[in-house]
Design an enzyme around this catalytic site. Structure first.
Site, PDB file in Angstrom:
ATOM      1  N   GLU A 132       3.936  12.042   2.501  1.00  8.72           N
ATOM      2  CA  GLU A 132       3.587  12.487   1.156  1.00  8.72           C
ATOM      3  C   GLU A 132       4.526  13.570   0.643  1.00  8.72           C
ATOM      4  O   GLU A 132       4.540  13.861  -0.551  1.00  8.72           O
ATOM      5  CB  GLU A 132       2.143  12.983   1.116  1.00  8.72           C
ATOM      6  CG  GLU A 132       1.112  11.902   1.368  1.00  8.72           C
ATOM      7  CD  GLU A 132       1.147  10.797   0.318  1.00  8.72           C
ATOM      8  OE1 GLU A 132       1.391  11.098  -0.867  1.00  8.72           O
ATOM      9  OE2 GLU A 132       0.931   9.621   0.689  1.00  8.72           O
ATOM     10  N   THR A 185      -7.308   0.664   5.484  1.00  5.42           N
ATOM     11  CA  THR A 185      -7.103  -0.237   6.618  1.00  5.42           C
ATOM     12  C   THR A 185      -8.378  -0.402   7.440  1.00  5.42           C
ATOM     13  O   THR A 185      -8.757  -1.517   7.811  1.00  5.42           O
ATOM     14  CB  THR A 185      -5.982   0.286   7.525  1.00  5.42           C
ATOM     15  OG1 THR A 185      -6.253   1.670   7.847  1.00  5.42           O
ATOM     16  CG2 THR A 185      -4.635   0.187   6.839  1.00  5.42           C
ATOM     17  N   TYR A 207      -1.815  17.757  -1.514  1.00  4.84           N
ATOM     18  CA  TYR A 207      -1.702  17.430  -0.087  1.00  4.84           C
ATOM     19  C   TYR A 207      -0.226  17.415   0.330  1.00  4.84           C
ATOM     20  O   TYR A 207       0.167  18.054   1.304  1.00  4.84           O
ATOM     21  CB  TYR A 207      -2.342  16.076   0.182  1.00  4.84           C
ATOM     22  CG  TYR A 207      -2.278  15.615   1.624  1.00  4.84           C
ATOM     23  CD1 TYR A 207      -3.308  15.904   2.506  1.00  4.84           C
ATOM     24  CD2 TYR A 207      -1.195  14.882   2.091  1.00  4.84           C
ATOM     25  CE1 TYR A 207      -3.261  15.487   3.827  1.00  4.84           C
ATOM     26  CE2 TYR A 207      -1.134  14.457   3.406  1.00  4.84           C
ATOM     27  CZ  TYR A 207      -2.166  14.759   4.274  1.00  4.84           C
ATOM     28  OH  TYR A 207      -2.103  14.350   5.583  1.00  4.84           O
ATOM     29  N   SER A 258       3.807  14.712   6.872  1.00  2.34           N
ATOM     30  CA  SER A 258       3.383  13.490   6.187  1.00  2.34           C
ATOM     31  C   SER A 258       4.472  12.930   5.285  1.00  2.34           C
ATOM     32  O   SER A 258       5.272  13.675   4.707  1.00  2.34           O
ATOM     33  CB  SER A 258       2.141  13.793   5.339  1.00  2.34           C
ATOM     34  OG  SER A 258       1.832  12.726   4.468  1.00  2.34           O
TER      35      SER A 258
END
Length: 324
Positions: free
Chosen positions: A125, A188, A147, A123
């Protein structure tokens, strides 16, 4: 016939990967915590085509047995703890599901067949508070959430297993990727669905956080294609998978509502209580390496992605009205 194992096969990415591989003639096996429930939720294109097996992502011995029995050549890991806003929820559970579970998979591969090629869905992240933008595979990482930290731990262990044991293991550093299959917890999909509901007279307003938040949004179908290409290379490596473009939540709203002949400003309201802390750098992916080494390019642009999501929700909601 090449066999591939997909964890998290019923999710957005897992289902797109299954479709891609089936189209290439693969035998596809999907793991799930509840095979009977998963069979009921699979999209029509996968029903009867994907073999389902029960597996709890904390059970390393069970996975080693599955690998020995099914003998896949490739394994794609999409099983993770993931919600649109839950990156700080349950740090221990996130660490187990997104970090340690990947090490369990690597160990299971090493026990069953070290020649299995492995691709991890990592990710953006992991970059977190990095001041550098855009982000590439060489950008310093500084996760800001449990995360992101768990994903970074998994990436680090993949590199260690690659060096120490010579395993073909890769991390796909995925930036935001969307589709009509995206969960409703993600902004989204929330926008696409509520725009369709407003068009149909089922809703009047949509409350969101900061409309000026910027994201590098791509199409999930494109991203799984990049992951498949990663496992076809002669050498294992990690790649940033993104579009290299950023758009705001406001732009997403404008595109979604205007596609339906509506002005988002008449319906969308900002909820300051839902604002998140600002990011120190703009998170946007540098896909130079994927372009050069894999020959990969995203095929679906931002407007097309938004319209695709809105149209899918409009069809679903309209069909529900018709069947009532």
């Amino acid at each position: 016939m090449t066999t591939a194992l997909i964890t998290g096969v019923s999710g957005q990415d897992g289902s797109y990967m299954a479709e891609l591989l089936l189209g290439k003639g693969y035998r596809v096996i999907g793991t799930t915590r509840d095979a009977a429930k998963c069979a009921r939720s699979l999209s029509g294109s996968l029903l009867g085509k994907v073999e389902l097996v029960d597996w709890d992502l904390l059970d390393q011995a069970k996975l080693a047995n599955i690998l020995s029995t099914c003998q896949p050549a490739e394994l794609y890991n999409f099983a993770s703890y993931s919600t649109g806003s839950g990156m700080f929820d349950d740090p221990i559970g996130i660490g187990e599901a997104n970090g340690l579970s990947v090490v369990r998979i690597l160990e299971a591969i090493r026990d069953a067949d070290p020649n299995i090629r492995f691709c991890q869905a990592s990710s953006r992240e992991i970059f977190g508070a990095t001041p550098a933008s855009p982000q590439s595979e060489a950008t310093p990482v500084d996760p800001r959430s449990p995360y992101g930290a768990a994903k970074l731990y998994a990436d680090s262990m993949i590199r260690i297993f690659r060096r120490q044991y010579g395993m073909f293991a890769c991390s796909a550093i995925l930036f935001n990727h969307e589709s009509p299959r995206r969960g409703l917890a993600f902004v989204t999909r929330k926008i696409a669905r509520e725009a369709a509901r407003i068009k149909l007279g089922q809703a009047n307003e949509l409350y969101l956080g900061n409309l000026d938040t910027m994201r590098d949004w791509g199409y999930a179908g494109d991203f799984v294609r990049a992951m498949h290409m990663m496992l076809q290379q002669p050498l294992a490596d990690d790649y940033v998978v993104a579009t290299g473009e950023v758009h705001s939540v406001r732009e997403f709203c404008d595109c979604a509502f205007s596609h339906l002949g509506l002005d988002y400003r008449d319906y969308v309201r900002e909820d300051t209580a839902a604002f998140r802390s600002s990011e120190p750098a703009l998170l946007v992916g540098d896909i130079s390496k994927a372009r050069k080494v894999l020959g990969w390019e995203p095929s679906v642009g931002f407007p097309e992605l938004v319209r695709m999501m809105v149209d899918a929700d409009l069809r679903t909601l309209s069909s529900q009205i018709t069947t009532k």
